[in-house]
Scaffold this motif. Structure first.
Motif, short mmCIF file in Angstrom:
data_model
loop_
_atom_site.label_atom_id
_atom_site.label_comp_id
_atom_site.label_asym_id
_atom_site.label_seq_id
_atom_site.Cartn_x
_atom_site.Cartn_y
_atom_site.Cartn_z
N ILE A 225 0.84 -1.20 0.00
CA ILE A 225 0.00 0.00 0.00
C ILE A 225 0.87 1.25 0.00
N LEU A 226 1.87 1.31 0.86
CA LEU A 226 2.75 2.48 0.93
C LEU A 226 3.53 2.67 -0.37
N GLU A 227 3.95 1.58 -0.99
CA GLU A 227 4.65 1.67 -2.29
C GLU A 227 3.71 2.21 -3.36
N MET A 228 2.48 1.72 -3.39
CA MET A 228 1.51 2.20 -4.38
C MET A 228 1.19 3.67 -4.16
N MET A 229 1.05 4.08 -2.89
CA MET A 229 0.80 5.49 -2.60
C MET A 229 1.95 6.35 -3.11
N ALA A 230 3.19 5.90 -2.89
CA ALA A 230 4.36 6.66 -3.32
C ALA A 230 4.39 6.83 -4.84
N LYS A 231 3.86 5.84 -5.57
CA LYS A 231 3.80 5.93 -7.03
C LYS A 231 2.55 6.65 -7.51
N GLY A 232 1.60 6.92 -6.59
CA GLY A 232 0.36 7.57 -6.99
C GLY A 232 -0.63 6.63 -7.65
N THR A 233 -0.55 5.35 -7.32
CA THR A 233 -1.45 4.37 -7.96
C THR A 233 -2.41 3.71 -6.98
N TYR A 234 -2.53 4.23 -5.77
CA TYR A 234 -3.38 3.57 -4.78
C TYR A 234 -4.77 4.19 -4.70
N GLY A 235 -4.87 5.48 -4.36
CA GLY A 235 -6.18 6.10 -4.18
C GLY A 235 -6.47 7.13 -5.24
N TRP A 236 -7.75 7.30 -5.56
CA TRP A 236 -8.14 8.35 -6.49
C TRP A 236 -9.59 8.72 -6.26
N ILE A 237 -9.96 9.91 -6.73
CA ILE A 237 -11.32 10.39 -6.60
C ILE A 237 -11.66 11.23 -7.82
N LEU A 238 -12.91 11.25 -8.18
CA LEU A 238 -13.40 12.05 -9.30
C LEU A 238 -14.34 13.11 -8.75
N LEU A 239 -13.98 14.38 -8.95
CA LEU A 239 -14.80 15.51 -8.52
C LEU A 239 -15.37 16.19 -9.76
N ALA A 240 -16.25 17.16 -9.56
CA ALA A 240 -16.85 17.86 -10.69
C ALA A 240 -17.01 19.35 -10.37
N THR A 241 -16.93 20.17 -11.41
CA THR A 241 -17.09 21.61 -11.28
C THR A 241 -17.73 22.16 -12.55
N ARG A 242 -18.38 23.30 -12.42
CA ARG A 242 -18.97 23.96 -13.59
C ARG A 242 -17.92 24.78 -14.36
N ASP A 243 -16.84 25.21 -13.70
CA ASP A 243 -15.81 26.02 -14.34
C ASP A 243 -14.45 25.34 -14.19
N LEU A 244 -14.19 24.41 -15.10
CA LEU A 244 -12.97 23.61 -15.01
C LEU A 244 -11.72 24.46 -15.15
N ASP A 245 -11.73 25.43 -16.07
CA ASP A 245 -10.52 26.22 -16.29
C ASP A 245 -10.15 27.03 -15.05
N ALA A 246 -11.11 27.68 -14.42
CA ALA A 246 -10.82 28.46 -13.21
C ALA A 246 -10.37 27.55 -12.07
N THR A 247 -11.01 26.40 -11.94
CA THR A 247 -10.62 25.45 -10.90
C THR A 247 -9.20 24.95 -11.14
N PHE A 248 -8.90 24.61 -12.38
CA PHE A 248 -7.56 24.14 -12.73
C PHE A 248 -6.51 25.19 -12.37
N GLU A 249 -6.76 26.44 -12.75
CA GLU A 249 -5.78 27.50 -12.48
C GLU A 249 -5.58 27.70 -10.98
N LYS A 250 -6.65 27.61 -10.19
CA LYS A 250 -6.52 27.78 -8.74
C LYS A 250 -5.68 26.64 -8.15
N VAL A 251 -5.94 25.42 -8.56
CA VAL A 251 -5.21 24.28 -8.01
C VAL A 251 -3.75 24.32 -8.47
N ARG A 252 -3.53 24.64 -9.74
CA ARG A 252 -2.15 24.73 -10.24
C ARG A 252 -1.39 25.83 -9.52
N ALA A 253 -2.03 26.98 -9.25
CA ALA A 253 -1.38 28.10 -8.56
C ALA A 253 -0.96 27.71 -7.14
#
Length: 136
Positions: free
Chosen positions: A73-101
């Motif tokens: 589990i810890l090895e998979m987490m370190a590679k980013g292959t263990y957990g994931w989630i799908l969220l949703a938004t009405r303004d993807l571009d603004a959300t993307f810029e905020k998270v990237r910033a």
């Protein structure tokens, strides 16, 4: 039958960094925070949606997990292959810029997928994949 999604769980390795990401970057509210040090169980969720939550939990602490499973589990987490989630938004571009910033690790910039959705992807501080889909 009337069933809803109440809570889903994602592992964390740094509770303070996870709270900062989900609260300060994604705008979720912290609903509970119990435990100490890295052994904290933190519930976050979207403001105005009290019936839907994410439980940020320490990984591999179930007493039924073997040491080999814990390492996997810890090895998979370190590679980013263990957990994931799908969220949703009405303004993807603004959300993307905020998270990237906020210096989140970008996995995919906003993209029109061949299966009909537009989405982007980041990794949270624990390496979990966070995909954000645009609501149309």
């Amino acid at each position: 039958m009337d069933i809803t999604i109440h809570t889903t769980a994602l592992p964390h390795t740094d509770p303070d960094a996870s709270v900062a990401f989900y609260r300060d970057v994604l705008g979720f509210e912290v609903r509970s925070d119990v435990g100490q040090g890295t052994m904290r169980w933190i519930t976050v969720g979207p403001v105005g949606q009290p019936g839907t939550s994410i439980l940020l939990a320490p990984p591999a602490v179930d007493p039924g997990i073997t040491e080999a499973e814990r390492r996997t589990i810890l090895e998979m987490m370190a590679k980013g292959t263990y957990g994931w989630i799908l969220l949703a938004t009405r303004d993807l571009d603004a959300t993307f810029e905020k998270v990237r910033a906020a210096d989140a690790e970008v996995v995919q910039e906003p993209t029109d997928q061949p299966y009909g959705v537009r989405d982007c992807a980041f990794r949270d501080p624990a390496g979990n994949l966070v995909r954000i889909q645009e609501l149309r």
